[in-house]
Design an enzyme around this catalytic site. Structure first.
Site, PDB file in Angstrom:
ATOM      1  N   SER A 105       0.867  -1.176   0.000  1.00 52.80           N
ATOM      2  CA  SER A 105       0.000   0.000   0.000  1.00 52.80           C
ATOM      3  C   SER A 105       0.905   1.227   0.000  1.00 52.80           C
ATOM      4  CB  SER A 105      -0.869  -0.037   1.263  1.00 52.80           C
ATOM      5  OG  SER A 105      -1.598   1.159   1.405  1.00 52.80           O
TER       6      SER A 105
ATOM      7  N   LYS B 222      -1.237  -0.956  -4.315  1.00 52.91           N
ATOM      8  CA  LYS B 222      -2.395  -0.112  -3.991  1.00 52.91           C
ATOM      9  C   LYS B 222      -1.884   1.300  -3.745  1.00 52.91           C
ATOM     10  CE  LYS B 222      -4.761   0.263   0.483  1.00 52.91           C
ATOM     11  NZ  LYS B 222      -5.447  -0.489   1.552  1.00 52.91           N
TER      12      LYS B 222
ATOM     13  N   LYS C  81      -2.788   5.266  -2.530  1.00 56.40           N
ATOM     14  CA  LYS C  81      -3.720   6.144  -1.833  1.00 56.40           C
ATOM     15  C   LYS C  81      -4.050   7.303  -2.766  1.00 56.40           C
ATOM     16  CE  LYS C  81      -3.852   4.010   2.133  1.00 56.40           C
ATOM     17  NZ  LYS C  81      -5.112   3.551   2.770  1.00 56.40           N
TER      18      LYS C  81
ATOM     19  N   ASP D  36      -7.075   3.413  -3.069  1.00 54.54           N
ATOM     20  CA  ASP D  36      -7.788   3.491  -1.791  1.00 54.54           C
ATOM     21  C   ASP D  36      -8.005   4.962  -1.456  1.00 54.54           C
ATOM     22  OD1 ASP D  36      -8.832   3.227   0.738  1.00 54.54           O
ATOM     23  OD2 ASP D  36      -7.122   2.159   1.594  1.00 54.54           O
TER      24      ASP D  36
ATOM     25  N   GLU E 188     -11.030   1.037  -3.468  1.00 55.09           N
ATOM     26  CA  GLU E 188     -11.308   0.817  -2.044  1.00 55.09           C
ATOM     27  C   GLU E 188     -11.924   2.051  -1.393  1.00 55.09           C
ATOM     28  OE1 GLU E 188      -7.884  -0.879  -0.143  1.00 55.09           O
ATOM     29  OE2 GLU E 188      -8.625  -0.505   1.879  1.00 55.09           O
TER      30      GLU E 188
ATOM     31  N   ASP F  63     -13.879  -1.075   3.059  1.00 53.25           N
ATOM     32  CA  ASP F  63     -12.964  -1.150   4.210  1.00 53.25           C
ATOM     33  C   ASP F  63     -13.689  -0.527   5.412  1.00 53.25           C
ATOM     34  OD1 ASP F  63     -10.994  -0.615   6.149  1.00 53.25           O
ATOM     35  OD2 ASP F  63      -9.493   0.119   4.763  1.00 53.25           O
TER      36      ASP F  63
ATOM     37  N   LYS G  77     -10.090  -6.379   8.220  1.00 54.39           N
ATOM     38  CA  LYS G  77      -9.068  -5.995   9.194  1.00 54.39           C
ATOM     39  C   LYS G  77      -9.503  -6.558  10.535  1.00 54.39           C
ATOM     40  CE  LYS G  77      -7.417  -1.827   6.908  1.00 54.39           C
ATOM     41  NZ  LYS G  77      -7.559  -0.354   6.826  1.00 54.39           N
TER      42      LYS G  77
ATOM     43  N   GLY H 248      -4.291  -3.879   6.130  1.00 55.30           N
ATOM     44  CA  GLY H 248      -3.186  -3.614   7.060  1.00 55.30           C
ATOM     45  C   GLY H 248      -3.398  -2.300   7.774  1.00 55.30           C
TER      46      GLY H 248
END
Ligand code: OSB
Ligand code: MG
Length: 371
Positions: free
Chosen positions: A135, A161, A163, A188, A213, A238, A262, A290
């Protein structure tokens, strides 16, 4: 198993990189380590809380207070046959899932040690190599984003992934897709957009992402369903999923087609298993999210990822990426060719704590013993 004593420690550790998301930047992290003592055995758990209340209200200093005031007084000195019994004894506490999960997961470790079995077998896992992705936080430039993407692809991660946030989305992702045409890529947003931003996602929809995400508000399954109906790319939930009931609502409404599980966000291994099972019944894959975990939390994530419906690479990247050699456990949780192996130093979680390092990172500690 009677809980004789619980030790909690607030640890402060420096992350090797600045991790920028739509809700802020994290660099020095605070985490809570929990050790349950029962009849000569020790079970380890980690609260996956953050330093600031951006991802969720659950911060590490808050988790300390919740442990001290509400959780430890109810469990220390009591006898629980199973983790389910321990969680049931806390059923009238609303929220604070990450704190409860830290205790619950430590109890699972204890129980697996008592049974002489690796934790993953007790959880019902079916595999021991865990495919992982990375990520990547928001970078200052598109060039740096592409360079990071290439570096992590070369390291063997199975999915990357990125952000994103409003104003930092389509342009960097187009550049990454051009540089890595065949790589599994995802984004995400950590809830940073509104339905009125649908055009951004329609552009991202052209980039063949594995999923998008949590684009919209943490509590808005309805708008997620409206957005999903406009897209080919699956939405992955998420922040919206705190329980198997939430997973059912989200999948039934078609608010998303993938779930990031998670352990902390859903209150522990038992509820994580239920989320996994609900997703399986809808034919929706899950993957392990994570929270920049230290070794104890990372090891729990790996054991959890052995269940059959963890069909997509998780965020349980190499520990050395975050901490260098300064992880709180002896075992190196480093991926080779995008695969992590489970730690196996003995039954249970299979990890060995590093007391000197833990002492160095400790901001405060407390032991609550049965009278
Ligand atoms: O949304 O998945 C998230 C980290 C902190 C809070 C929220 C998230 C994340 C990550 C990091 O994406 C994943 C990791 O490398 O541990
Ligand atoms: Mg996320």
């Amino acid at each position: 198993m009677r809980i004789d004593r619980v030790e909690i420690r607030e640890l402060q550790v420096d992350l090797k990189f600045h991790f920028e998301t739509s809700f802020g930047v994290e660099n020095d992290l605070k985490k809570l380590l929990v050790v349950i003592h029962s009849g000569g055995l020790e079970g380890y758990g980690e609260a996956t809380t953050s330093t600031v209340p951006g991802y969720s209200y659950e911060t590490t200093p808050l988790s300390w207070t919740v442990m001290e005031e509400y959780l430890l007084p109810r469990v220390v000195g009591r006898d629980f046959a199973t983790p389910a019994q321990l969680v049931a004894s806390l059923a009238n506490i609303r929220g604070h899932n990450m704190s409860i999960a830290a205790l619950e997961s430590a109890f699972w470790d204890l129980q697996a040690k008592a049974a002489g079995l690796p934790l993953w077998q007790l959880l019902g896992g079916v595999r021991t190599d865990i495919a992982v992705g990375a990520s990547l936080g928001i970078q200052a430039t598109v060039e740096e984003t592409v360079a990071q993407a290439q570096r992590h692809a070369e390291q063997g991660y199975r999915r990357l992934k990125f952000k994103i946030k409003p104003g930092w989305d389509v342009e960097p992702m187009r550049a990454v897709r051009e540089a890595l045409p065949d790589m599994p890529l995802t984004v995400d947003a950590n809830s940073a957009y509104r339905l009125t931003d649908a055009r951004v996602f329609q552009h991202l929809d052209e980039l063949d992402l594995d999923y998008i995400e949590q684009p919209l508000a943490h509590d808005d399954l309805v708008d997620h369903a409206k957005l999903q109906a406009m897209l080919i790319t699956p939405i992955c939930l998420d922040e919206s999923v705190h329980s198997a009931a939430d997973a059912r609502k989200g999948l039934e409404l078609d608010s998303g087609r993938v779930i990031n599980v998670k352990l902390g966000r859903v209150r522990g291994h038992q509820e994580a298993r239920r989320v996994h099972d609900v997703a399986l019944s809808f034919g929706a894959p899950v993957w392990c999210g994570g929270m920049l975990e230290l070794g104890v939390g990372r090891a729990h994530n790996l054991h959890m990822s052995t269940l059959e419906n963890y069909l997509l690479p998780g965020d349980t990247a190499s520990a050395s990426r975050y901490w260098g050699n300064d992880d709180i456990i002896e075992e190196r949780l480093d991926a080779v060719d995008g695969l992590q192996q489970l730690p196996t130093s003995g039954p249970g979680l299979g990890v060995t704590l590093r007391p000197d390092l833990i002492e160095r990172f400790t901001l405060r500690h407390k032991t609550v013993s049965a009278s």
